[in-house]
Each structure stands twice: as C-alpha cells, then as structure tokens.
Design a protein around this motif. Structure first.
Motif, mmCIF file in Angstrom:
data_model
loop_
_atom_site.group_PDB
_atom_site.id
_atom_site.type_symbol
_atom_site.label_atom_id
_atom_site.label_comp_id
_atom_site.label_asym_id
_atom_site.label_seq_id
_atom_site.Cartn_x
_atom_site.Cartn_y
_atom_site.Cartn_z
ATOM 1 N N SER A 118 4.167 10.666 -11.485
ATOM 2 C CA SER A 118 4.371 10.267 -10.095
ATOM 3 C C SER A 118 3.031 10.145 -9.382
ATOM 4 O O SER A 118 2.014 10.674 -9.816
ATOM 5 C CB SER A 118 5.256 11.283 -9.393
ATOM 6 N N SER A 119 3.036 9.437 -8.276
ATOM 7 C CA SER A 119 1.803 9.246 -7.513
ATOM 8 C C SER A 119 2.157 9.044 -6.050
ATOM 9 O O SER A 119 3.312 8.822 -5.686
ATOM 10 C CB SER A 119 1.015 8.037 -8.033
ATOM 11 N N VAL A 144 -0.217 16.741 -17.380
ATOM 12 C CA VAL A 144 -0.983 15.800 -16.549
ATOM 13 C C VAL A 144 -0.037 15.253 -15.501
ATOM 14 O O VAL A 144 0.962 14.614 -15.831
ATOM 15 C CB VAL A 144 -1.580 14.650 -17.386
ATOM 16 N N SER A 145 -0.324 15.514 -14.237
ATOM 17 C CA SER A 145 0.559 15.042 -13.172
ATOM 18 C C SER A 145 -0.058 15.277 -11.808
ATOM 19 O O SER A 145 -0.760 16.281 -11.590
ATOM 20 C CB SER A 145 1.910 15.768 -13.240
ATOM 21 N N ARG A 146 0.239 14.389 -10.877
ATOM 22 C CA ARG A 146 -0.108 14.624 -9.472
ATOM 23 C C ARG A 146 0.666 15.817 -8.922
ATOM 24 O O ARG A 146 0.236 16.465 -7.978
ATOM 25 C CB ARG A 146 0.210 13.374 -8.644
ATOM 26 N N ILE A 163 -5.047 16.884 -12.776
ATOM 27 C CA ILE A 163 -4.439 16.099 -11.704
ATOM 28 C C ILE A 163 -5.149 14.759 -11.618
ATOM 29 O O ILE A 163 -6.331 14.702 -11.255
ATOM 30 C CB ILE A 163 -4.557 16.824 -10.349
ATOM 31 N N PRO A 164 -4.482 13.657 -11.940
ATOM 32 C CA PRO A 164 -5.109 12.338 -11.786
ATOM 33 C C PRO A 164 -5.420 12.057 -10.317
ATOM 34 O O PRO A 164 -4.673 12.450 -9.417
ATOM 35 C CB PRO A 164 -4.038 11.375 -12.315
ATOM 36 N N THR A 165 -6.513 11.369 -10.091
ATOM 37 C CA THR A 165 -6.893 11.029 -8.719
ATOM 38 C C THR A 165 -6.169 9.791 -8.210
ATOM 39 O O THR A 165 -6.135 9.529 -7.011
ATOM 40 C CB THR A 165 -8.408 10.791 -8.623
ATOM 41 N N TYR A 170 -4.479 8.113 -14.931
ATOM 42 C CA TYR A 170 -3.664 8.846 -15.906
ATOM 43 C C TYR A 170 -4.218 8.732 -17.325
ATOM 44 O O TYR A 170 -4.226 9.714 -18.071
ATOM 45 C CB TYR A 170 -2.211 8.373 -15.859
ATOM 46 N N ALA A 171 -4.683 7.562 -17.713
ATOM 47 C CA ALA A 171 -5.187 7.384 -19.077
ATOM 48 C C ALA A 171 -6.379 8.300 -19.338
ATOM 49 O O ALA A 171 -6.472 8.932 -20.401
ATOM 50 C CB ALA A 171 -5.574 5.927 -19.313
#
Length: 215
Positions: A118-119, A144-146, A163-165, A170-171
């Motif tokens: 999710s984002s 790995v997740s927001r 946490i992806p920015t 995500y990759a």
C-alpha cells in the motif's frame, strides 16, 4: 490538572505467537511445492489496489530482470480485478481458502520477504499495520510496507523490515531485504515483545488492577 503530565500506555491487537511457529524454509517449500532455488516474495490479501498490489507487480517485473525471484500471492480469487495481470506477470497465485493455523504458517515460513504494498494516505492513516505483517514477523519473515510507519510507535522498524519512500521504491527495499537477511534475523522476537497476546494481556490486566486500586 494543568501541570500534571498525561500518563498512558499504547497497545494494539495482538497475535497468538504460539500458533505462528516458523519451520525451516526448505521444509515449508517442499510441503507447498514451491521452488527451492529462488527467493520468494509473499503477498496475502485480495488481488486489488486497495492494498496496492499494482505497486508490487511493477516491482516484481523489475526484480525479475536480474534476480532469481518468485512472487507468491495468497488470499484472493479469480474474480479480483488484478488476478489476470498477476498471472500474466508470472506470479504463483493461490486463493482465499486456506487454514490460518497451518497452511498460512507454511507460506510465511517459506518466504524470504512479505510485502504489503500500500502507499499514500491509506498507509499513513486508515489501514493501520494489520495482522498479516505481524503474522509474517512471527514466522521470522521480514516485511516491506508503508504500513510499517505504524510500527515506529512501538520499536525501531529496522529490526523487522523496510519502509519504502514511494510506490517506486518497493523494488529497492525488497532487493535489500533479500540480499541482507541477517539484518532481520531477530524480527520474530522483536515483534513478539510487542504483539504477542501472552505478553500484552498481563500488561493490560496490570493496568486495570492499578486503576481499580487507585479509584
């Protein structure tokens, strides 16, 4: 009262860690007939964009170019909007009918990383951390997740995942987790200290006991 500092404790729903006991990746993959020679990325939920699955499918497409990876999706159905796209992009696609106490533990144990992709505003406010990321951590698999933004309320997130920015990040985050598993080797115990009902409930009962004694 104006000069008195508020006193509070923050808790959230927990998980029965005694039902989420990880097994070896090799055994889990044998039982699920999953490849033993690839890194496995796991997603659990409906196949739609409410959970940002498109973000994961794009990341998977990018990662496949130079890594031996397999994407496993579990929990949706053929009627979901992104089912066909997931199949076209080579994901192993399961359905929503599985036993949470046995089969789901196998999938979490078999995976190298769990992704809830999710984002945006949903991740920041309305969706919360959710049960699946905690269940994954309970089985020793980093996340790995927001949604891990909410984990920072309890502990430093670096012990359990990344946490992806942005949705494009995500990759990179998945790649880092796959290449650096030792950074997250203690994620079960970190998550257990916060989310295990056997730890949460005595603390809650103790607070109620103190309140009853005081008031």
């Amino acid at each position: 009262l104006k000069n008195k500092k508020p006193k509070f404790s923050l808790f959230r729903g927990g998980t029965e860690f005694n039902k989420m006991n990880p097994i070896s990746k090799s055994q889990a993959r044998r039982e699920l007939s999953l490849p033993s020679d690839k890194k496995i990325i796991l997603y659990v939920g409906k196949y739609y964009n409410r959970k940002g699955l498109s973000n994961l499918l794009r990341a998977y497409e990018k990662l496949r170019k130079d890594k031996e990876v397999t994407l496993v999706l579990l929990g949706g159905s053929e009627d979901d909007p992104l089912y066909s796209e997931a199949v076209e992009k080579g994901a192993i696609v399961g359905n929503r009918h599985y036993d949470r106490d046995t089969e789901l533990v196998l999938y979490y144990s078999a995976a190298d990383v769990f992704v809830l992709p999710s984002s945006g505003i949903d991740a920041n406010y309305s969706m919360g951390l959710g049960s699946a990321p905690v269940e994954s951590m309970a089985c020793g698999t980093p996340v790995v997740s927001r949604q891990l933004l909410h984990f920072n309320n309890f502990c430093d997130v670096k012990h359990v995942g990344l946490i992806p920015t942005s949705k494009e990040d995500y990759a990179r985050c998945i790649s880092y987790v796959l290449e650096n598993p030792d950074d997250f080797s203690n994620c079960r115990e970190v998550a257990r200290s916060i989310f295990d009902w056997d730890i949460i409930m005595p603390k809650v009962l103790n607070i109620y006991s103190e309140l009853f004694n005081e008031y």
